[in-house]
Write a protein that holds these residues in place. Structure first.
Motif, PDB file in Angstrom:
ATOM      1  N   HIS A 182      -2.958   5.323 -15.621  1.00 38.70           N
ATOM      2  CA  HIS A 182      -1.811   5.144 -14.717  1.00 38.70           C
ATOM      3  C   HIS A 182      -1.852   3.712 -14.188  1.00 38.70           C
ATOM      4  O   HIS A 182      -2.798   3.346 -13.475  1.00 38.70           O
ATOM      5  CB  HIS A 182      -1.873   6.140 -13.556  1.00 38.70           C
ATOM      6  N   PRO A 183      -0.817   2.918 -14.509  1.00 36.32           N
ATOM      7  CA  PRO A 183      -0.895   1.490 -14.179  1.00 36.32           C
ATOM      8  C   PRO A 183      -0.493   1.141 -12.745  1.00 36.32           C
ATOM      9  O   PRO A 183      -0.532  -0.035 -12.378  1.00 36.32           O
ATOM     10  CB  PRO A 183       0.114   0.873 -15.161  1.00 36.32           C
ATOM     11  N   GLY A 184      -0.115   2.153 -11.924  1.00 36.43           N
ATOM     12  CA  GLY A 184       0.486   1.866 -10.625  1.00 36.43           C
ATOM     13  C   GLY A 184       1.953   1.568 -10.831  1.00 36.43           C
ATOM     14  O   GLY A 184       2.479   1.716 -11.944  1.00 36.43           O
ATOM     15  N   THR A 185       2.637   1.163  -9.749  1.00 39.29           N
ATOM     16  CA  THR A 185       4.034   0.755  -9.930  1.00 39.29           C
ATOM     17  C   THR A 185       4.034  -0.720 -10.300  1.00 39.29           C
ATOM     18  O   THR A 185       3.530  -1.564  -9.558  1.00 39.29           O
ATOM     19  CB  THR A 185       4.853   1.005  -8.651  1.00 39.29           C
ATOM     20  N   VAL A 186       4.561  -0.983 -11.475  1.00 42.23           N
ATOM     21  CA  VAL A 186       4.469  -2.321 -12.062  1.00 42.23           C
ATOM     22  C   VAL A 186       5.872  -2.892 -12.213  1.00 42.23           C
ATOM     23  O   VAL A 186       6.801  -2.186 -12.633  1.00 42.23           O
ATOM     24  CB  VAL A 186       3.766  -2.238 -13.443  1.00 42.23           C
ATOM     25  N   ASP A 187       6.013  -4.153 -11.855  1.00 44.81           N
ATOM     26  CA  ASP A 187       7.313  -4.801 -11.921  1.00 44.81           C
ATOM     27  C   ASP A 187       7.737  -4.986 -13.380  1.00 44.81           C
ATOM     28  O   ASP A 187       7.254  -5.876 -14.074  1.00 44.81           O
ATOM     29  CB  ASP A 187       7.218  -6.166 -11.214  1.00 44.81           C
ATOM     30  N   SER A 188       8.619  -4.085 -13.833  1.00 44.46           N
ATOM     31  CA  SER A 188       9.100  -4.147 -15.222  1.00 44.46           C
ATOM     32  C   SER A 188      10.501  -3.555 -15.241  1.00 44.46           C
ATOM     33  O   SER A 188      10.948  -2.970 -14.247  1.00 44.46           O
ATOM     34  CB  SER A 188       8.177  -3.337 -16.149  1.00 44.46           C
ATOM     35  N   SER A 189      11.171  -3.649 -16.389  1.00 45.90           N
ATOM     36  CA  SER A 189      12.526  -3.080 -16.442  1.00 45.90           C
ATOM     37  C   SER A 189      12.468  -1.565 -16.270  1.00 45.90           C
ATOM     38  O   SER A 189      13.412  -0.948 -15.773  1.00 45.90           O
ATOM     39  CB  SER A 189      13.235  -3.474 -17.733  1.00 45.90           C
ATOM     40  N   LEU A 190      11.344  -0.948 -16.632  1.00 44.23           N
ATOM     41  CA  LEU A 190      11.204   0.509 -16.479  1.00 44.23           C
ATOM     42  C   LEU A 190      11.259   0.921 -15.003  1.00 44.23           C
ATOM     43  O   LEU A 190      11.871   1.928 -14.643  1.00 44.23           O
ATOM     44  CB  LEU A 190       9.892   0.963 -17.133  1.00 44.23           C
ATOM     45  N   SER A 191      10.613   0.137 -14.134  1.00 41.50           N
ATOM     46  CA  SER A 191      10.533   0.539 -12.715  1.00 41.50           C
ATOM     47  C   SER A 191      11.635  -0.090 -11.863  1.00 41.50           C
ATOM     48  O   SER A 191      11.833   0.299 -10.711  1.00 41.50           O
ATOM     49  CB  SER A 191       9.172   0.159 -12.138  1.00 41.50           C
ATOM     50  N   LYS A 192      12.334  -1.082 -12.410  1.00 44.09           N
ATOM     51  CA  LYS A 192      13.319  -1.869 -11.637  1.00 44.09           C
ATOM     52  C   LYS A 192      14.216  -1.010 -10.732  1.00 44.09           C
ATOM     53  O   LYS A 192      14.300  -1.274  -9.525  1.00 44.09           O
ATOM     54  CB  LYS A 192      14.143  -2.688 -12.620  1.00 44.09           C
ATOM     55  N   PRO A 193      14.886   0.048 -11.243  1.00 44.52           N
ATOM     56  CA  PRO A 193      15.803   0.788 -10.365  1.00 44.52           C
ATOM     57  C   PRO A 193      15.104   1.611  -9.285  1.00 44.52           C
ATOM     58  O   PRO A 193      15.773   2.183  -8.428  1.00 44.52           O
ATOM     59  CB  PRO A 193      16.519   1.748 -11.345  1.00 44.52           C
ATOM     60  N   PHE A 194      13.766   1.667  -9.307  1.00 40.90           N
ATOM     61  CA  PHE A 194      13.050   2.570  -8.396  1.00 40.90           C
ATOM     62  C   PHE A 194      12.072   1.803  -7.498  1.00 40.90           C
ATOM     63  O   PHE A 194      11.132   2.379  -6.971  1.00 40.90           O
ATOM     64  CB  PHE A 194      12.294   3.641  -9.214  1.00 40.90           C
ATOM     65  N   GLN A 195      12.303   0.500  -7.358  1.00 41.28           N
ATOM     66  CA  GLN A 195      11.333  -0.313  -6.622  1.00 41.28           C
ATOM     67  C   GLN A 195      11.641  -0.425  -5.129  1.00 41.28           C
ATOM     68  O   GLN A 195      10.813  -0.923  -4.366  1.00 41.28           O
ATOM     69  CB  GLN A 195      11.302  -1.732  -7.218  1.00 41.28           C
ATOM     70  N   ARG A 196      12.828   0.078  -4.707  1.00 39.08           N
ATOM     71  CA  ARG A 196      13.288  -0.165  -3.340  1.00 39.08           C
ATOM     72  C   ARG A 196      12.286   0.278  -2.273  1.00 39.08           C
ATOM     73  O   ARG A 196      12.055  -0.418  -1.298  1.00 39.08           O
ATOM     74  CB  ARG A 196      14.621   0.549  -3.126  1.00 39.08           C
ATOM     75  N   ASN A 197      11.688   1.451  -2.460  1.00 41.60           N
ATOM     76  CA  ASN A 197      10.788   1.977  -1.427  1.00 41.60           C
ATOM     77  C   ASN A 197       9.326   1.620  -1.650  1.00 41.60           C
ATOM     78  O   ASN A 197       8.448   2.149  -0.982  1.00 41.60           O
ATOM     79  CB  ASN A 197      10.922   3.506  -1.337  1.00 41.60           C
ATOM     80  N   VAL A 198       9.089   0.717  -2.583  1.00 46.99           N
ATOM     81  CA  VAL A 198       7.698   0.336  -2.878  1.00 46.99           C
ATOM     82  C   VAL A 198       7.329  -0.882  -2.029  1.00 46.99           C
ATOM     83  O   VAL A 198       8.054  -1.885  -2.012  1.00 46.99           O
ATOM     84  CB  VAL A 198       7.538  -0.009  -4.384  1.00 46.99           C
ATOM     85  N   LYS A 199       6.219  -0.763  -1.297  1.00 49.32           N
ATOM     86  CA  LYS A 199       5.777  -1.904  -0.478  1.00 49.32           C
ATOM     87  C   LYS A 199       5.408  -3.058  -1.413  1.00 49.32           C
ATOM     88  O   LYS A 199       4.821  -2.819  -2.485  1.00 49.32           O
ATOM     89  CB  LYS A 199       4.533  -1.516   0.327  1.00 49.32           C
ATOM     90  N   PRO A 200       5.733  -4.301  -1.002  1.00 53.39           N
ATOM     91  CA  PRO A 200       5.492  -5.440  -1.901  1.00 53.39           C
ATOM     92  C   PRO A 200       4.065  -5.471  -2.434  1.00 53.39           C
ATOM     93  O   PRO A 200       3.840  -5.770  -3.611  1.00 53.39           O
ATOM     94  CB  PRO A 200       5.773  -6.659  -1.022  1.00 53.39           C
ATOM     95  N   GLU A 201       3.083  -5.127  -1.579  1.00 51.86           N
ATOM     96  CA  GLU A 201       1.679  -5.201  -2.038  1.00 51.86           C
ATOM     97  C   GLU A 201       1.333  -4.082  -3.009  1.00 51.86           C
ATOM     98  O   GLU A 201       0.283  -4.107  -3.653  1.00 51.86           O
ATOM     99  CB  GLU A 201       0.699  -5.231  -0.851  1.00 51.86           C
ATOM    100  N   LYS A 202       2.238  -3.084  -3.131  1.00 47.54           N
ATOM    101  CA  LYS A 202       1.994  -1.973  -4.065  1.00 47.54           C
ATOM    102  C   LYS A 202       2.791  -2.133  -5.367  1.00 47.54           C
ATOM    103  O   LYS A 202       2.771  -1.252  -6.233  1.00 47.54           O
ATOM    104  CB  LYS A 202       2.369  -0.629  -3.414  1.00 47.54           C
ATOM    105  N   LEU A 203       3.540  -3.229  -5.459  1.00 47.55           N
ATOM    106  CA  LEU A 203       4.289  -3.497  -6.700  1.00 47.55           C
ATOM    107  C   LEU A 203       3.488  -4.527  -7.496  1.00 47.55           C
ATOM    108  O   LEU A 203       3.461  -5.715  -7.166  1.00 47.55           O
ATOM    109  CB  LEU A 203       5.692  -4.017  -6.375  1.00 47.55           C
ATOM    110  N   PHE A 204       2.834  -4.063  -8.533  1.00 45.54           N
ATOM    111  CA  PHE A 204       1.890  -4.923  -9.249  1.00 45.54           C
ATOM    112  C   PHE A 204       2.591  -5.754 -10.319  1.00 45.54           C
ATOM    113  O   PHE A 204       3.612  -5.341 -10.881  1.00 45.54           O
ATOM    114  CB  PHE A 204       0.809  -4.076  -9.925  1.00 45.54           C
ATOM    115  N   THR A 205       1.988  -6.880 -10.631  1.00 48.53           N
ATOM    116  CA  THR A 205       2.466  -7.642 -11.785  1.00 48.53           C
ATOM    117  C   THR A 205       1.884  -6.987 -13.048  1.00 48.53           C
ATOM    118  O   THR A 205       0.801  -6.374 -12.996  1.00 48.53           O
ATOM    119  CB  THR A 205       1.980  -9.108 -11.738  1.00 48.53           C
ATOM    120  N   PRO A 206       2.567  -7.131 -14.185  1.00 53.79           N
ATOM    121  CA  PRO A 206       1.994  -6.637 -15.439  1.00 53.79           C
ATOM    122  C   PRO A 206       0.603  -7.220 -15.692  1.00 53.79           C
ATOM    123  O   PRO A 206      -0.291  -6.517 -16.162  1.00 53.79           O
ATOM    124  CB  PRO A 206       3.015  -7.084 -16.489  1.00 53.79           C
TER     125      PRO A 206
END
Ligand SMILES: NC(=O)c1ccc[n+]([C@@H]2O[C@H](COP(=O)([O-])OP(=O)(O)OC[C@H]3O[C@@H](n4cnc5c(N)ncnc54)[C@H](OP(=O)(O)O)[C@@H]3O)[C@@H](O)[C@H]2O)c1
Length: 238
Positions: A182-206
């Motif tokens: 499980h990679p965490g929530t990762v900034d990609s086109s897959l997660s893009k529409p669902f990133q609104r409620n993710v805290k910036p520190e929990k949105l990982f780079t690939p």
């Protein structure tokens, strides 16, 4: 050392190719994708274009590798879909459709499972790993929110396939560890529409999650295989 990354044009797949190149500079990294590989050009990267969910295409390519004496030390299957032109994650039972379920299972379960099936005879002796990109939402015991029926079910089915294959791998590829990551929530086109409620520190780079996956791979031990494990190296209940 030969390394295989399937889904090499995805955000995580491409970052995993880069991470392997950095960590094992004398390895050869096969970057497999349905389309022309768009990652950085590197001497050690061999781009391979094939239909990554087609059993015949995978079999033929692996046979050609075997004929050249190529066995893989690490394989990462980084393919998956959450939304595209065919599917949107379902919010309620009424949103579920047979066509969408088929698409989720085709991409998220059947494709990666075929690689797990077909790789068994193509792994390096003396310590190897096969990792599939799973997701925490595929945990059956850790599911309080509901929703996302097709995605959850297809990832749970992938986990079950890997767990089942691990019994046979223990006999037929006993030096190989299997990993559902499980990679965490990762900034990609897959997660893009669902990133609104993710805290910036929990949105990982690939790049970050790829580095964390390589750390998990480094620590992998056949006695603990199969793993269902997250980016922090913490086990997830199946
Ligand atoms: N991003 C996140 O927050 C997150 C969270 C949990 C789990 N994951 C999992 O991590 C994996 C990679 O996701 P990502 O964020 O890197 O997404 P991404 O950038 O959208 O990459 C998706 C990958 O899946 C492949 N793919 C997409 N549709 C396909 C289809 N119809 N047939 C065959 N292959 C298809 C693509 O392969 P090609 O190279 O052939 O184009 C691409 O490599 C997925 O399994 C995903 O479920 C991601």
């Amino acid at each position: 050392m030969n390394i295989l990354v399937v889904g090499a044009n995805g955000a995580i797949g491409q970052a995993v190719v880069e991470a392997f190149c950095e960590q094992y500079s004398s390895s050869v990294v096969y970057a497999v994708s349905r389309s022309h590989y768009t990652g950085a050009k590197r001497k050690q990267v061999v781009p391979v274009q094939l239909d990554t969910v087609n059993e015949t295409a995978i079999t033929n390519w692996l046979s050609a590798c075997k004929a050249k004496g190529t066995a893989f030390t690490h394989a990462v299957i980084a393919t998956g879909v959450l939304h595209d032109d065919n599917v949107t994650p379902e919010k309620r039972l009424e949103d579920v459709s047979a066509e969408a379920m088929q698409h989720y299972f085709q991409v998220n379960t059947i494709g990666p499972s075929l690689w797990v099936k077909l790789l068994v005879g193509h792994l390096a002796q003396g310590g190897s790993t096969v990792s599939v990109l799973s997701a925490r939402v595929g945990s059956i015991s850790d599911n309080r929110l509901g929703g996302w029926y097709g995605y959850r079910a297809s990832k749970a089915a992938l986990n079950m396939f890997v767990k089942t294959a691990s019994v046979e791998y223990a006999r037929r590829a006993k030096h190989t560890s299997l990993i559902c990551y499980h990679p965490g929530t990762v900034d990609s086109s897959l997660s893009k529409p669902f990133q609104r409620n993710v805290k910036p520190e929990k949105l990982f780079t690939p790049a970050y999650t790829a580095a964390q996956l390589l750390a998990v791979i480094d620590q992998a031990n056949t006695s603990e295989s199969p793993y269902f494990i997250d980016w922090a190296g913490k086990s997830i209940p199946w």
